[in-house]
Scaffold this motif. Structure first.
Motif, mmCIF file in Angstrom:
data_model
loop_
_atom_site.group_PDB
_atom_site.id
_atom_site.type_symbol
_atom_site.label_atom_id
_atom_site.label_comp_id
_atom_site.label_asym_id
_atom_site.label_seq_id
_atom_site.Cartn_x
_atom_site.Cartn_y
_atom_site.Cartn_z
ATOM 1 N N LEU A 68 -22.941 15.281 60.062
ATOM 2 C CA LEU A 68 -23.292 15.119 58.664
ATOM 3 C C LEU A 68 -22.236 14.330 57.929
ATOM 4 C CD1 LEU A 68 -22.384 18.568 57.420
ATOM 5 C CD2 LEU A 68 -24.417 18.455 58.736
ATOM 6 N N ILE A 69 -22.663 13.660 56.882
ATOM 7 C CA ILE A 69 -21.744 12.971 55.997
ATOM 8 C C ILE A 69 -21.790 13.687 54.657
ATOM 9 C CG2 ILE A 69 -21.200 10.832 54.779
ATOM 10 C CD1 ILE A 69 -22.515 9.303 57.088
ATOM 11 N N LEU A 70 -20.597 14.069 54.179
ATOM 12 C CA LEU A 70 -20.459 14.688 52.871
ATOM 13 C C LEU A 70 -19.879 13.660 51.907
ATOM 14 C CD1 LEU A 70 -18.832 18.117 53.804
ATOM 15 C CD2 LEU A 70 -21.237 17.625 53.436
ATOM 16 N N CYS A 71 -20.277 13.755 50.655
ATOM 17 C CA CYS A 71 -19.763 12.871 49.616
ATOM 18 C C CYS A 71 -19.167 13.719 48.502
ATOM 19 C CB CYS A 71 -20.888 12.004 49.052
ATOM 20 S SG CYS A 71 -20.379 11.003 47.649
ATOM 21 N N SER A 102 -21.842 16.679 47.987
ATOM 22 C CA SER A 102 -23.222 16.575 48.443
ATOM 23 C C SER A 102 -23.269 16.211 49.919
ATOM 24 C CB SER A 102 -23.962 15.474 47.674
ATOM 25 O OG SER A 102 -23.861 15.652 46.294
ATOM 26 N N VAL A 103 -24.274 16.732 50.607
ATOM 27 C CA VAL A 103 -24.575 16.256 51.953
ATOM 28 C C VAL A 103 -25.482 15.054 51.748
ATOM 29 C CG1 VAL A 103 -25.665 16.783 54.160
ATOM 30 C CG2 VAL A 103 -24.404 18.571 52.933
ATOM 31 N N VAL A 104 -25.052 13.873 52.240
ATOM 32 C CA VAL A 104 -25.802 12.660 51.952
ATOM 33 C C VAL A 104 -26.490 12.052 53.173
ATOM 34 C CG1 VAL A 104 -24.466 12.075 49.901
ATOM 35 C CG2 VAL A 104 -23.738 11.201 52.131
ATOM 36 N N TYR A 105 -26.128 12.502 54.378
ATOM 37 C CA TYR A 105 -26.759 11.944 55.576
ATOM 38 C C TYR A 105 -26.565 12.914 56.729
ATOM 39 C CZ TYR A 105 -28.340 8.241 58.772
ATOM 40 O OH TYR A 105 -29.044 7.495 59.670
ATOM 41 N N VAL A 106 -27.606 13.082 57.529
ATOM 42 C CA VAL A 106 -27.572 13.997 58.671
ATOM 43 C C VAL A 106 -28.230 13.319 59.860
ATOM 44 C CG1 VAL A 106 -28.334 16.239 59.536
ATOM 45 C CG2 VAL A 106 -27.759 15.994 57.131
ATOM 46 N N TYR A 150 -16.004 9.963 51.103
ATOM 47 C CA TYR A 150 -16.949 10.341 52.152
ATOM 48 C C TYR A 150 -16.201 10.869 53.367
ATOM 49 C CZ TYR A 150 -20.409 7.733 49.509
ATOM 50 O OH TYR A 150 -21.247 7.292 48.522
ATOM 51 N N MET A 151 -16.788 11.849 54.025
ATOM 52 C CA MET A 151 -16.233 12.331 55.279
ATOM 53 C C MET A 151 -17.355 12.747 56.209
ATOM 54 S SD MET A 151 -14.653 15.982 53.924
ATOM 55 C CE MET A 151 -13.104 15.417 54.436
ATOM 56 N N ALA A 152 -17.127 12.516 57.495
ATOM 57 C CA ALA A 152 -18.115 12.880 58.508
ATOM 58 C C ALA A 152 -17.669 14.157 59.205
ATOM 59 C CB ALA A 152 -18.273 11.753 59.526
ATOM 60 N N PRO A 183 -17.494 22.250 57.211
ATOM 61 C CA PRO A 183 -17.609 21.186 56.204
ATOM 62 C C PRO A 183 -17.320 21.645 54.789
ATOM 63 C CG PRO A 183 -19.434 21.086 57.726
ATOM 64 C CD PRO A 183 -18.677 22.344 58.040
ATOM 65 N N GLY A 184 -16.446 20.898 54.148
ATOM 66 C CA GLY A 184 -16.113 21.177 52.764
ATOM 67 C C GLY A 184 -15.184 20.104 52.233
#
Length: 82
Positions: free
Chosen positions: A6-9, A27-31, A54-56, A72-73
């Motif tokens: 997942l990518i978090l923003c 926000s979770v922006v991509y999975v 952004y972080m993966a 994730p956080g």
């Protein structure tokens, strides 16, 4: 073991309520299950929106993430909100 990527923003936005203080938003922006897609999307997002952070993350499926040492956080400090 199945893995989910997942990518978090993290971003700072102005609150829509009075007073209009800044608020931190995560926000979770991509999975995806495809690591290459995550890497490509992360690079695109960082170039397109350089003011966001952004972080993966890679997480195992069907796992209570709170039982892991790290899950994730994003941390947003008060200084980030000013």
């Amino acid at each position: 073991m199945d893995t989910l990527f997942l990518i978090l923003c993290g971003s700072v936005e102005e609150s829509k309520e009075e007073p209009h203080d800044n608020v931190g938003v995560v926000s979770v922006v991509y999975v995806s299950k495809d690591k290459e897609k995550i890497d490509s999307k992360l690079e695109d997002l960082q170039k397109t929106h350089p003011d966001n952070f952004y972080m993966a993350y890679e997480v195992p499926m069907d796992t209570d993430l709170t039982t892991l040492e790290h899950y994730p956080g994003l941390e947003i400090s008060k200084e980030d909100l000013n």
